[in-house]
Design an enzyme around this catalytic site. Structure first.
Site, PDB file in Angstrom:
ATOM      1  N   GLY A 109       0.876  -1.224   0.058  1.00  0.00           N
ATOM      2  CA  GLY A 109      -0.021  -0.053  -0.116  1.00  0.00           C
ATOM      3  C   GLY A 109       0.892   1.248  -0.058  1.00  0.00           C
ATOM      4  N   GLY A 110       2.132   1.161   0.001  1.00  0.00           N
ATOM      5  CA  GLY A 110       3.237   2.291   0.153  1.00  0.00           C
ATOM      6  C   GLY A 110       3.051   3.081  -1.099  1.00  0.00           C
ATOM      7  CG  PHE A 111       2.884   3.120  -5.963  1.00  0.00           C
ATOM      8  CD1 PHE A 111       3.967   3.805  -6.604  1.00  0.00           C
ATOM      9  CD2 PHE A 111       1.971   3.400  -7.020  1.00  0.00           C
ATOM     10  CE1 PHE A 111       4.148   4.633  -7.729  1.00  0.00           C
ATOM     11  CE2 PHE A 111       1.554   4.200  -7.938  1.00  0.00           C
ATOM     12  CZ  PHE A 111       3.001   4.734  -8.378  1.00  0.00           C
ATOM     13  CG  ASP A 132       8.071   1.044   0.209  1.00  0.00           C
ATOM     14  OD1 ASP A 132       6.676   0.985   0.127  1.00  0.00           O
ATOM     15  OD2 ASP A 132       8.755   1.265  -1.064  1.00  0.00           O
ATOM     16  CD  GLN A 143      11.728   3.201  -2.265  1.00  0.00           C
ATOM     17  OE1 GLN A 143      11.992   4.227  -3.111  1.00  0.00           O
ATOM     18  NE2 GLN A 143      10.268   2.318  -2.332  1.00  0.00           N
ATOM     19  CB  CYS A 177      -0.170 -14.245 -30.797  1.00  0.00           C
ATOM     20  SG  CYS A 177      -1.139 -14.424 -29.215  1.00  0.00           S
ATOM     21  CB  CYS A 209      -3.768 -15.929 -27.214  1.00  0.00           C
ATOM     22  SG  CYS A 209      -4.527 -14.614 -28.179  1.00  0.00           S
ATOM     23  CB  CYS A 228      -4.225 -14.629 -32.207  1.00  0.00           C
ATOM     24  SG  CYS A 228      -3.594 -12.767 -31.487  1.00  0.00           S
ATOM     25  CG  HIS A 248      -3.640 -10.546 -27.753  1.00  0.00           C
ATOM     26  ND1 HIS A 248      -3.086 -11.424 -28.579  1.00  0.00           N
ATOM     27  CD2 HIS A 248      -2.748  -9.328 -27.812  1.00  0.00           C
ATOM     28  CE1 HIS A 248      -1.991 -10.728 -29.081  1.00  0.00           C
ATOM     29  NE2 HIS A 248      -1.700  -9.770 -28.862  1.00  0.00           N
TER      30      HIS A 248
END
Length: 377
Positions: free
Chosen positions: A94-96, A146, A193, A308, A310, A313, A339
């Site tokens: 959760g710091g950011f 942090d 940091q 690709c 997937c 595609c 994708h």
């Protein structure tokens, strides 16, 4: 059994393959972790994530703390029981998110007071209660609280943030060890940091590397700096970290940043970008980014990327996908997100193969030559 095994190291650089041994199964590295902020990856079901082959996803401590709350998640059997995702969860601290709420928070050595972005209610995080909250989630890997600083801050601010982060890392480890004694099986990662000051970076890296935790994260990158500064400070930081520990860089999700990180010996990364781009009609391809909203795709019945494999595609044309996007159909976000995640997962699988075959440098160069050769489409 060790928490992390390095299975092959590139003799020509720092790139390596490995395996994380986690409570909900092994995870091959390098690994990209899709971001499931609210214990769900936007527009992608857990079954699709399993089908692609993901072994770990990320959830957001801050958002889940505010809603629905750690007590409810614990009652449901942790994040795994609550969401139905039976493989691994990494939760950030959760710091950011608190960093991004600058006008609404106050940071002291003791902790951080902030206002909920939902209802304005005052909340309080300390290194200890953030460990407790993530333990309630039953996170397989949890991050210390942090203080993150952005690109361009003055040295005095970076020094203060580092001092607090270092103190919080020691307190978080102490609380985590208590939780381990109580039966919690998850792993704690402290965070490097130091912003973009070499001496502060080195100080933080040497401290975190010696903290005797199973792994660690490199924070304070991908916060608005130019790409060359990202590469420079990532390379600088890594040299002061122990080789044997898994390393995680937060917030990178494009091929160029991911391949740079792998070359520098980074094992783990995450980002919201692949699914966010998808919701805006932007697709990864081997020949760069493709914007499906363009009119020239109206009569284009070819796949997004002919190489690709997937299911998007294999089964849908550019013309149809453009139609879904222009008409704001929910299926547009679902297919594009599938994708983009498949593409990154396949890229990293190919990178692991190249590392094992001692050809990562040439693989990276050829992939990037093609990916960046043309104009973004």
């Amino acid at each position: 059994m060790a928490f992390f095994d390095i299975t092959h190291a590139d003799p020509g650089g720092r790139a390596r393959t490995g395996v994380l041994h986690l409570p909900h199964g092994d995870v091959e590295t390098p690994v990209f972790m899709p971001v499931g902020t609210n214990a769900t990856v936007k527009a992608v079901s857990k079954d699709d994530l399993e089908e692609i082959g993901f072994q770990i996803i990320l959830a957001n401590t801050y958002h889940l703390f505010l809603r629905p709350g750690p007590d409810l998640i614990q009652e449901a059997g942790g994040l795994h029981g609550f969401s139905g995702w039976k493989r691994n969860f990494l939760t950030d601290s959760g710091g950011f998110q608190v960093f991004s709420l600058a006008p609404l928070r106050k940071i002291t050595m003791e902790g951080v007071t902030f206002s909920s972005h939902i209802d304005g209610a005052r909340k309080y995080f300390t290194p200890e209660n953030v460990v407790d909250i993530q333990s309630q989630y039953n996170s397989d890997i949890q991050m210390q609280l942090d203080v993150c600083t952005g690109w361009g801050v003055e040295r005095k601010e970076a020094e203060r943030a580092l001092t607090i982060t270092t103190s919080w890392a020691e307190r978080a480890k102490k609380e985590w060890l208590k939780k381990q004694d109580e039966g919690y099986k998850g792993i704690l990662f402290p965070i490097v940091q130091g912003n973009f000051f070499e001496d502060l970076r080195r100080e933080s890296a040497e401290f975190v590397g010696g903290l005797d935790t199973p792994g660690l994260a490199i924070g304070g990158l991908s916060v608005g700096e130019p790409a060359d500064k990202f590469a420079e400070f990532l390379q600088y930081t890594v040299q002061y970290l122990p080789t044997e520990k898994p390393k995680y860089v937060m917030g990178i999700g494009t091929p160029e940043y991911i391949l740079e990180a792998i070359a520098d010996g980074i094992d783990m990364f995450d980002c919201v970008l692949p699914t966010r781009n998808a919701r805006n009609g932007s697709y990864f391809t081997h020949d760069g980014m493709l914007s499906i909203k363009q009119e020239r795709f109206t009569h284009d019945f070819s796949p997004i990327d002919g190489e690709c494999q997937c299911k998007v595609c294999r089964n849908y044309s550019r013309a149809y996908l453009r139609h879904l996007f222009k008409d704001q159909e929910i299926l547009s976000s679902m297919l594009a997100s599938y994708h983009n995640l498949y593409f990154l997962h396949a890229l990293i699988k190919d990178a692991r193969t190249a590392i094992r075959e001692n050809r990562f440098a040439s693989f990276r160069a050829e992939f990037m030559r093609r990916f960046t050769a043309g104009e973004i489409r």
